[in-house]
Design an enzyme around this catalytic site. Structure first.
Site, PDB file in Angstrom:
ATOM      1  N   HIS A 308      -9.449   7.159   5.952  1.00  0.00           N
ATOM      2  CA  HIS A 308      -8.945   7.902   4.800  1.00  0.00           C
ATOM      3  C   HIS A 308      -7.723   8.701   5.228  1.00  0.00           C
ATOM      4  CE1 HIS A 308      -8.919  10.512   1.265  1.00  0.00           C
ATOM      5  NE2 HIS A 308      -9.711   9.613   0.712  1.00  0.00           N
ATOM      6  N   ASP A 365     -15.789   4.350  -0.887  1.00  0.00           N
ATOM      7  CA  ASP A 365     -15.953   2.943  -1.291  1.00  0.00           C
ATOM      8  C   ASP A 365     -16.945   2.171  -0.432  1.00  0.00           C
ATOM      9  OD1 ASP A 365     -12.558   3.288  -1.929  1.00  0.00           O
ATOM     10  OD2 ASP A 365     -14.035   2.791  -3.474  1.00  0.00           O
TER      11      ASP A 365
HETATM   12  C1  SDX Z   1      -9.723   5.546  -1.645  1.00  0.00           C
HETATM   13  O1  SDX Z   1      -6.328   9.088  -1.174  1.00  0.00           O
HETATM   14  C2  SDX Z   1      -7.483   9.168  -1.701  1.00  0.00           C
HETATM   15  O2  SDX Z   1      -7.992  10.231  -1.932  1.00  0.00           O
HETATM   16  C3  SDX Z   1      -8.150   7.843  -2.020  1.00  0.00           C
HETATM   17  C4  SDX Z   1      -9.589   7.904  -2.518  1.00  0.00           C
HETATM   18  C5  SDX Z   1      -9.700   8.559  -3.873  1.00  0.00           C
HETATM   19  O3  SDX Z   1     -10.788   9.041  -4.203  1.00  0.00           O
HETATM   20  O4  SDX Z   1      -8.709   8.469  -4.658  1.00  0.00           O
HETATM   21  O5  SDX Z   1     -10.387   8.603  -1.589  1.00  0.00           O
HETATM   22  C6  SDX Z   1     -10.171   6.498  -2.690  1.00  0.00           C
HETATM   23  O6  SDX Z   1      -8.742   4.890  -1.832  1.00  0.00           O
HETATM   24  C7  SDX Z   1     -10.471   5.496  -0.340  1.00  0.00           C
HETATM   25  C8  SDX Z   1      -9.830   4.505   0.681  1.00  0.00           C
HETATM   26  C9  SDX Z   1     -10.284   3.091   0.334  1.00  0.00           C
HETATM   27  N1  SDX Z   1      -9.552   2.127   1.183  1.00  0.00           N
HETATM   28  C10 SDX Z   1     -10.191   1.453   2.185  1.00  0.00           C
HETATM   29  O7  SDX Z   1     -11.358   1.644   2.521  1.00  0.00           O
HETATM   30  C11 SDX Z   1      -9.313   0.411   2.879  1.00  0.00           C
HETATM   31  C12 SDX Z   1      -9.512   0.476   4.403  1.00  0.00           C
HETATM   32  N2  SDX Z   1      -8.890   1.752   4.870  1.00  0.00           N
HETATM   33  C13 SDX Z   1      -7.551   1.672   5.391  1.00  0.00           C
HETATM   34  O8  SDX Z   1      -6.723   0.737   4.754  1.00  0.00           O
HETATM   35  C14 SDX Z   1      -6.927   3.069   5.592  1.00  0.00           C
HETATM   36  O9  SDX Z   1      -7.844   3.794   6.304  1.00  0.00           O
HETATM   37  C15 SDX Z   1      -6.480   3.880   4.394  1.00  0.00           C
HETATM   38  C16 SDX Z   1      -5.592   3.118   3.482  1.00  0.00           C
HETATM   39  C17 SDX Z   1      -7.656   4.389   3.626  1.00  0.00           C
HETATM   40  C18 SDX Z   1      -5.699   5.090   4.946  1.00  0.00           C
HETATM   41  O10 SDX Z   1      -4.528   4.611   5.467  1.00  0.00           O
HETATM   42  P1  SDX Z   1      -3.533   5.558   6.311  1.00  0.00           P
HETATM   43  O11 SDX Z   1      -3.829   6.984   6.096  1.00  0.00           O
HETATM   44  O12 SDX Z   1      -2.149   5.068   6.054  1.00  0.00           O
HETATM   45  O13 SDX Z   1      -3.946   5.292   7.782  1.00  0.00           O
HETATM   46  P2  SDX Z   1      -3.281   4.207   8.722  1.00  0.00           P
HETATM   47  O14 SDX Z   1      -3.274   2.867   8.055  1.00  0.00           O
HETATM   48  O15 SDX Z   1      -1.985   4.762   9.225  1.00  0.00           O
HETATM   49  O16 SDX Z   1      -4.364   4.131   9.921  1.00  0.00           O
HETATM   50  C19 SDX Z   1      -4.239   4.910  11.111  1.00  0.00           C
HETATM   51  C20 SDX Z   1      -4.769   4.004  12.216  1.00  0.00           C
HETATM   52  C21 SDX Z   1      -4.014   2.673  12.315  1.00  0.00           C
HETATM   53  O17 SDX Z   1      -4.184   2.205  13.661  1.00  0.00           O
HETATM   54  P3  SDX Z   1      -2.979   2.564  14.748  1.00  0.00           P
HETATM   55  O18 SDX Z   1      -1.684   2.083  14.129  1.00  0.00           O
HETATM   56  O19 SDX Z   1      -3.043   4.069  14.925  1.00  0.00           O
HETATM   57  O20 SDX Z   1      -3.390   1.789  15.976  1.00  0.00           O
HETATM   58  O21 SDX Z   1      -6.146   3.637  11.912  1.00  0.00           O
HETATM   59  C22 SDX Z   1      -6.221   2.223  11.726  1.00  0.00           C
HETATM   60  C23 SDX Z   1      -4.816   1.739  11.444  1.00  0.00           C
HETATM   61  O22 SDX Z   1      -4.687   0.372  11.826  1.00  0.00           O
HETATM   62  N3  SDX Z   1      -7.110   2.019  10.573  1.00  0.00           N
HETATM   63  C24 SDX Z   1      -8.032   1.063  10.478  1.00  0.00           C
HETATM   64  C25 SDX Z   1      -8.666   1.270   9.247  1.00  0.00           C
HETATM   65  N4  SDX Z   1      -8.124   2.332   8.622  1.00  0.00           N
HETATM   66  C26 SDX Z   1      -7.153   2.789   9.453  1.00  0.00           C
HETATM   67  N5  SDX Z   1      -8.360   0.045  11.329  1.00  0.00           N
HETATM   68  C27 SDX Z   1      -9.356  -0.764  10.911  1.00  0.00           C
HETATM   69  N6  SDX Z   1     -10.039  -0.628   9.734  1.00  0.00           N
HETATM   70  C28 SDX Z   1      -9.700   0.379   8.896  1.00  0.00           C
HETATM   71  N7  SDX Z   1     -10.348   0.520   7.736  1.00  0.00           N
END
Ligand code: SDX
Length: 431
Positions: A308, A365
């Site tokens: 998140h 989720d």
């Molecule tokens: C919702 O914003 C809100 O409030 C949203 C929400 C709401 O109520 O409105 O809470 C609802 O959208 C919840 C999120 C649902 N999405 C998912 O579950 C999809 C999977 N999650 C990821 O795509 C991600 O964690 C996000 C999109 C939720 C957050 O993305 P960020 O903040 O841009 O984080 P990032 O992609 O920069 O990740 C940081 C690191 C990265 O690795 P490095 O580059 O540091 O090596 O963490 C890794 C990412 O690759 N990472 C994950 C991951 N989430 C982040 N790696 C594997 N699986 C994951 N789920």
């Protein structure tokens, strides 16, 4: 201690004001930065940029705190319901008896769509995704209302009726979009049914037999709506504010929010989680293979429902939903192998350094789809359920920006990195 920020740039020192919110969040106010320094700021994904001040929802991502108008989500989940919480989020206070009755009566008075809307539904192909239909039909519904078409920004005397109409009709549109996608006859709402029960009725009843409304099913879905009701400046709510800032009408702004919510990184994640769990189950994987892939950037896989932008601790909604999952499945005498896989995935990920170092925890989720599956919501409707739940938050943010005396159109700047001055080459001289 001065609450000003000093900025050293090109040998000069600039002073920037700061502000502190009611929960001690701090910001540097850069609204005069470009005029005073010629510089703008850049912040990929807006992770460090506040677009507004707001009184609606407070999140502390490090402590896993979520409060609607100051009331902790845990208390609302235990003691309130979706309609009452929607009122709180939109109008700022919990409703008294008279206010709640008026709010509910407005839902009932506004729950029917114009009969001609049926022609729009007929225009969609059978397999159309309900999120595409929902966004299109929210705008279509507004075409049947002259006042909405001649929207008086900030001066609309009937705003509260439009609030109730949108909250009420989003259910009807959502249920109709599901029925349409399955080629089923549309089921009309009932005057006597309350919000969530009526939605389940419109979704699952037949022209010959009403759907059996088990109290535990109605309560579980109502809780899902409540837990999704607002979440400060997330992607879809910021989209609603962006569109609202141009003084577009309420329905158009929230229809844009539906589109932003649909993406798998946002509200579409609940459907993606179920598809991920089903795939893991089908491959006979105990989750370890998938976790390995999710850590590999080249795999194109993520552990959906994990991570998140704000929560770097447990998402409080995920904890509540996980507990409700166990309760609902046991009351309905359902065992779901996907729930077992989800729990194993969570346990493994929370011990895995990759997830621990990046502070990746289950978000709202991760478990919500398991409950929805248990109460019979089809997976293609999961994000629609999220949209119905989030509608109060979108409306509250729209209202907040509309009532802000100094509200301006949102228009971010950019740093241009394209070609510098270039010449026009006539067609016959191009390579
Ligand atoms: C919702 O914003 C809100 O409030 C949203 C929400 C709401 O109520 O409105 O809470 C609802 O959208 C919840 C999120 C649902 N999405 C998912 O579950 C999809 C999977 N999650 C990821 O795509 C991600 O964690 C996000 C999109 C939720 C957050 O993305 P960020 O903040 O841009 O984080 P990032 O992609 O920069 O990740 C940081 C690191 C990265 O690795 P490095 O580059 O540091 O090596 O963490 C890794 C990412 O690759 N990472 C994950 C991951 N989430 C982040 N790696 C594997 N699986 C994951 N789920």
């Amino acid at each position: 201690m001065s609450n000003e920020a000093k900025l050293e740039l090109d040998g000069k020192t600039f002073t920037l004001p700061t502000l502190t919110g009611s929960e001690n969040e701090k910001a540097v106010d850069i609204s005069a930065l470009r005029a005073n320094t010629g510089y703008i700021t850049i912040d990929d994904g807006y992770g460090n940029t506040g677009s507004c001040t707001s009184n609606i929802t407070f999140i502390d991502g490090d402590k896993g705190i979520l409060r609607y108008r100051g009331i902790p989500i845990e208390e609302l989940a235990e003691k309130s319901n979706f309609v009452e919480t929607a009122y709180l989020i939109i109008y700022g206070e919990l409703p008294n008896h008279a206010q709640l009755k008026k709010f509910s009566d407005l839902f009932t008075e506004n729950q029917y769509l114009h009969e001609d809307m049926k022609f729009h539904f007929q225009g969609f192909p059978g397999g159309a995704h309900p999120m595409a239909i929902l966004s299109a039909m929210i705008n279509a519904a507004s075409c049947f209302d002259d006042d909405l078409m001649r929207w008086q920004w900030g001066r609309n005397k009937q705003f509260d009726i439009y609030v109730a109409r949108l909250l009420s009709q989003v259910r009807t549109i959502a249920a109709y979009s599901y029925r349409k996608s399955k080629g089923l006859p549309l089921i009309y709402p009932k005057q006597s049914y309350k919000y969530t029960a009526n939605f389940l009725h419109m979704l699952f009843s037949t022209p010959y037999e009403d759907f059996e409304l088990k109290p535990e099913v109605v309560k579980a879905l109502d809780l899902i709506f409540l837990l999704h009701a607002d979440h400060e400046q997330n992607c879809s709510t910021s989209t609603v504010r962006m569109v609202a800032s141009s003084q577009a009408n309420l329905f158009a702004s929230c229809a844009a929010g539906v589109c932003a919510l649909w993406g798998p990184l946002h509200g579409g994640a609940n459907q993606a989680v179920l598809e991920m769990l089903a795939q893991i189950h089908k491959e006979g994987d105990d989750g370890s293979k998938f976790i390995t892939a999710a850590k590999d950037k080249n795999s194109g896989k993520k552990l959906m429902g994990f991570g998140h932008r704000v929560y770097k601790n447990h998402d409080p909604r995920a904890k509540i939903i996980k507990k409700a999952c166990d309760e609902v499945l046991s009351k309905l005498h359902i065992t779901d192998p996907l729930l077992d896989i989800a729990k194993k995935l969570e346990e493994a990920a929370l011990k895995d350094p990759y997830f621990v170092e990046r502070k990746l925890y289950p978000n709202v989720d991760f478990y919500s789809g398991i409950i929805m599956r248990a109460i019979g919501i089809p997976v293609e409707m999961f994000t629609v359920i999220f949209a119905i739940g989030r509608m109060p938050g979108w409306i509250a943010n729209y209202k907040e920006i509309m009532e802000e005396p100094k509200s301006r159109i949102y228009r971010p700047r950019q740093i241009y990195t394209g070609k510098t001055i270039n010449e026009f080459v006539p067609l016959d001289k191009r390579k």
